[in-house]
Design an enzyme around this catalytic site. Structure first.
Site, PDB file in Angstrom:
ATOM      1  N   SER A  86     -62.031 -28.751  38.291  1.00  0.00           N
ATOM      2  CA  SER A  86     -60.870 -29.612  38.496  1.00  0.00           C
ATOM      3  C   SER A  86     -60.266 -29.951  37.145  1.00  0.00           C
ATOM      4  CB  SER A  86     -61.312 -30.901  39.204  1.00  0.00           C
ATOM      5  OG  SER A  86     -60.316 -31.900  39.144  1.00  0.00           O
ATOM      6  N   TYR A 131     -66.627 -38.191  39.049  1.00  0.00           N
ATOM      7  CA  TYR A 131     -66.360 -36.833  39.521  1.00  0.00           C
ATOM      8  C   TYR A 131     -65.992 -35.925  38.356  1.00  0.00           C
ATOM      9  CZ  TYR A 131     -63.951 -33.017  41.965  1.00  0.00           C
ATOM     10  OH  TYR A 131     -63.541 -31.786  42.411  1.00  0.00           O
TER      11      TYR A 131
END
Length: 249
Positions: A145, A158
């Site tokens: 990501s 995350y």
């Protein structure tokens, strides 16, 4: 298909987190290209529906379970060995952590540990499980990501887990030059996990996961070397830019 010792063997891909979103979209495209599939997800009902939608296109083994559990990983390995030539491992299963996303000074440490277990430890454990099965020239695809390389408020847990996965992938590529270790950022997508990151907000303007699949398949079936890539920056033809020297930007 691949020919070995006069025998034609089917290409096999293992995709985690494949009951919906990007994992299922990728599975659909690989099925249309003749890959045999081993699919994983935690929710058996969703996984069964996904597998049922693919059975007419290819051979599918759907195994529900948790990628953090060794017995489940071994079950995935056993299924892959039965289907043919193991050429692809896609570590797509991830967890966001808490929703809504908390700042780091208030993140629940047990939730943070679980985030690292799913997003970092489990992909490495799957590589260890498949180390004797993944063919030379095969690919490990670790889904990452932009939160791994950018500082977004609330995304510390995350994002740091994905940053750790990216560094581990770079080392893995050095240690296993016989594989291609591809770290792929699919971009923002209209998925359940992305919605969980923005509870109550309309994310309808985000692209569907299918928009990231052509670039992913170009990497999987192309000859690009190990490195970090952005799926939507790659043409579907399979030719694309080289990874950024020295790591992600």
């Amino acid at each position: 298909m691949t020919e070995r010792d006069g025998q034609v063997e089917e290409r096999v891909a293992v995709i985690t987190g494949a009951s919906q979103g990007l994992g299922f979209a990728l599975a659909e495209e690989l099925a249309s290209r003749g890959w045999r599939l081993v699919l994983d997800a935690r929710r058996a009902d969703r996984l069964d529906r996904a597998a049922g939608a693919l059975h007419e296109r290819t051979t599918v083994e759907a195994i529900a379970g948790d990628v953090t559990e060794a017995t489940h990983r071994q079950a995935l390995l056993g299924a892959a060995r039965k289907l043919g030539r193991m050429e692809l491992l896609v570590n797509n299963a991830s967890t966001l952590g808490a929703s809504p996303l908390p700042p780091l000074d208030r993140v629940d440490l047990d939730v943070l540990r679980r985030t690292y277990e799913v997003n970092l430890v489990a992909p490495l454990a799957l590589v260890q499980t498949f180390v004797g099965a993944l063919e030379p020239g095969g690919a490990v695809v670790n889904i990452t990501s932009d939160a791994a390389v950018e500082a977004y408020e609330g995304w510390g847990g995350y994002g740091s887990s994905k940053a750790a996965l990216e560094q581990a992938s770079r080392v893995l590529a050095v240690e296993h030059p016989e594989w291609r270790v591809l770290v792929v950022d699919p971009g923002d997508m209209r998925t359940e996990m992305h919605q969980d990151a923005f509870p109550g907000e309309d994310i309808g303007d985000r692209p569907l996961p299918q928009s990231s699949v052509p670039g992913l398949v170009a990497l999987i079936e192309g000859g690009q070397p190990s490195g970090r890539y952005e799926a939507r920056a790659l043409p579907a033809s399979g030719s694309g830019p080289a990874p950024v020297p020295g790591g992600p930007r």
